[in-house]
Design an enzyme around this catalytic site. Structure first.
Site, mmCIF file in Angstrom:
data_model
loop_
_atom_site.group_PDB
_atom_site.id
_atom_site.type_symbol
_atom_site.label_atom_id
_atom_site.label_comp_id
_atom_site.label_asym_id
_atom_site.label_seq_id
_atom_site.Cartn_x
_atom_site.Cartn_y
_atom_site.Cartn_z
ATOM 1 N N GLU A 45 0.834 -1.203 0.000
ATOM 2 C CA GLU A 45 0.000 0.000 0.000
ATOM 3 C C GLU A 45 0.873 1.258 0.000
ATOM 4 O OE1 GLU A 45 -2.799 0.015 3.224
ATOM 5 O OE2 GLU A 45 -3.825 -1.798 2.515
ATOM 6 N N ARG A 102 -6.129 5.043 -24.561
ATOM 7 C CA ARG A 102 -6.416 4.363 -25.829
ATOM 8 C C ARG A 102 -7.791 3.699 -25.837
ATOM 9 N NH1 ARG A 102 -0.649 1.492 -26.719
ATOM 10 N NH2 ARG A 102 -0.558 1.780 -24.460
ATOM 11 N N GLN A 103 -8.370 3.499 -24.653
ATOM 12 C CA GLN A 103 -9.748 2.989 -24.608
ATOM 13 C C GLN A 103 -10.664 4.192 -24.380
ATOM 14 O OE1 GLN A 103 -10.129 -0.896 -22.324
ATOM 15 N NE2 GLN A 103 -8.021 -0.351 -21.784
ATOM 16 N N HIS A 136 -4.353 10.937 -26.647
ATOM 17 C CA HIS A 136 -4.508 10.000 -27.765
ATOM 18 C C HIS A 136 -5.688 10.398 -28.651
ATOM 19 C CE1 HIS A 136 -3.985 6.371 -30.017
ATOM 20 N NE2 HIS A 136 -5.202 5.937 -29.731
ATOM 21 N N LYS A 200 -3.837 1.392 -43.707
ATOM 22 C CA LYS A 200 -3.554 0.058 -43.185
ATOM 23 C C LYS A 200 -4.797 -0.591 -42.616
ATOM 24 C CE LYS A 200 -2.337 0.648 -38.336
ATOM 25 N NZ LYS A 200 -2.785 1.916 -37.918
#
Length: 319
Positions: A45, A102-103, A136, A200
């Site tokens: 912790e 990124r999510q 991002h 791509k």
């Protein structure tokens, strides 16, 4: 160093993710880093102590949520709670690299949106503002109901290429995918260069498959630009495709060098002549290969902190 900044109500604290950058930022602003300690209980912790008074102060905490992401994020949340309970006037999080970004949407059913979850956690802990660099996805700014200043790394990268004679040469700025076209265009405008795009298809995560190149790269120096380079699969495939299609040389640049897993080996073995990155994330010795050039974001972030504290415009930094 001694304090040069005239107002003692501005405090800068560093956590463990990027102490060297925090020290550089403090030097730019002209303050000493605040006194605090981060320790661990025997079960892991995190225990944080703030070792000076911050009552009524505008506090800036430097912490990238890079690897180890969860440790760094938890350190930051606990620090914000400590600052809130110590009666800081404002708690400003300076997050050069925003992890979990990124999510940022539900691409498939039953997926989390972690970029929003992190925003919620920071707000609930008690942050009053976030200063970050090259998110991002720019729309992540909308996940916050507190103030957010979104800084850009492109001017720093552009300045490096200009100083190294890339402005007048026959160069082309290349986006490794459709999503990065806006970023590529910003760099291209500063270097007065045309752009190209790599089209791509990505069959599954961390596997990139290069299809074709849109734009003229024949006989040119190509500069690939991305916000994050993680496993370097996309960028190295792109570089090799550019050379195969007639580019004279390939350079790559990004703001956030995550460089995990096989990244360094891939870059070393690729057609990339030089990879230009910033120090938003610490690079260990084994990642600082000859091809890698690291630029400092400390002057940019330091100037942004002063402007926020003095209630001046931050956007004019990019005009």
């Amino acid at each position: 160093m001694t304090n040069q900044y005239p107002n003692s109500k501005l405090k800068i604290f560093s956590l463990n993710s990027n102490v060297a950058l925090a020290q550089q930022i403090a030097d730019v602003v002209g303050v000493n880093l605040g006194k605090s300690s981060v320790k661990r209980f025997s079960d892991g912790e995190i225990q944080i102590n703030i070792e000076e008074s911050i009552r009524g102060c505008d506090v800036f905490v430097i912490q990238s949520t890079s690897t180890p992401v969860n440790e760094n994020l938890m350190e930051l949340l606990i620090m914000v709670d400590a600052l809130k309970r110590a009666a800081a006037k404002t708690i400003n999080i300076v997050m050069p690299y925003y992890g979990y970004a990124r999510q940022d949407r539900k691409a498939r059913a039953r997926e989390p949106i972690t970029a929003k979850l992190v925003a919620n956690l920071l707000e609930t802990a008690g942050a009053t503002r976030v200063i970050t660099l090259d998110l991002h996805a720019p729309q992540i700014q909308g996940f916050f109901d507190i103030l957010i200043d979104h800084l850009m790394g492109v001017p720093i990268l552009a300045e490096y290429f200009e100083e190294n004679g890339f402005k007048d040469e026959d160069i082309v700025i290349v986006s490794p995918d459709h999503g990065g076209v806006t970023r590529a265009r910003k760099l291209a405008e500063r270097l007065k260069a045309p752009i190209a795009i790599i089209d791509k298809r990505r069959p599954k995560p961390n596997v990139a498959e290069v299809m074709n190149i849109v734009g003229n790269i024949e006989g040119k120096k190509a500069v690939l630009i991305d916000d994050i380079i993680d496993t370097a699969g996309t960028i190295t495939l792109a570089a090799n495709a550019l050379v195969e299609n007639g580019a004279k040389e390939v350079y790559a640049c990004c703001t956030h060098p995550v460089l995990s897993g096989p990244a360094i080996e891939r870059i070393q073995n690729s057609k990339i002549k030089q990879l230009v990155v910033t120090n938003s994330i610490v690079l260990n010795e084994d990642k600082m290969i000859d091809k890698v050039v690291q630029l400092s974001v400390a002057p940019l972030i330091g100037e942004a902190i002063i402007r926020v504290f003095e209630q001046q415009s931050v956007s004019t930094l990019f005009d």
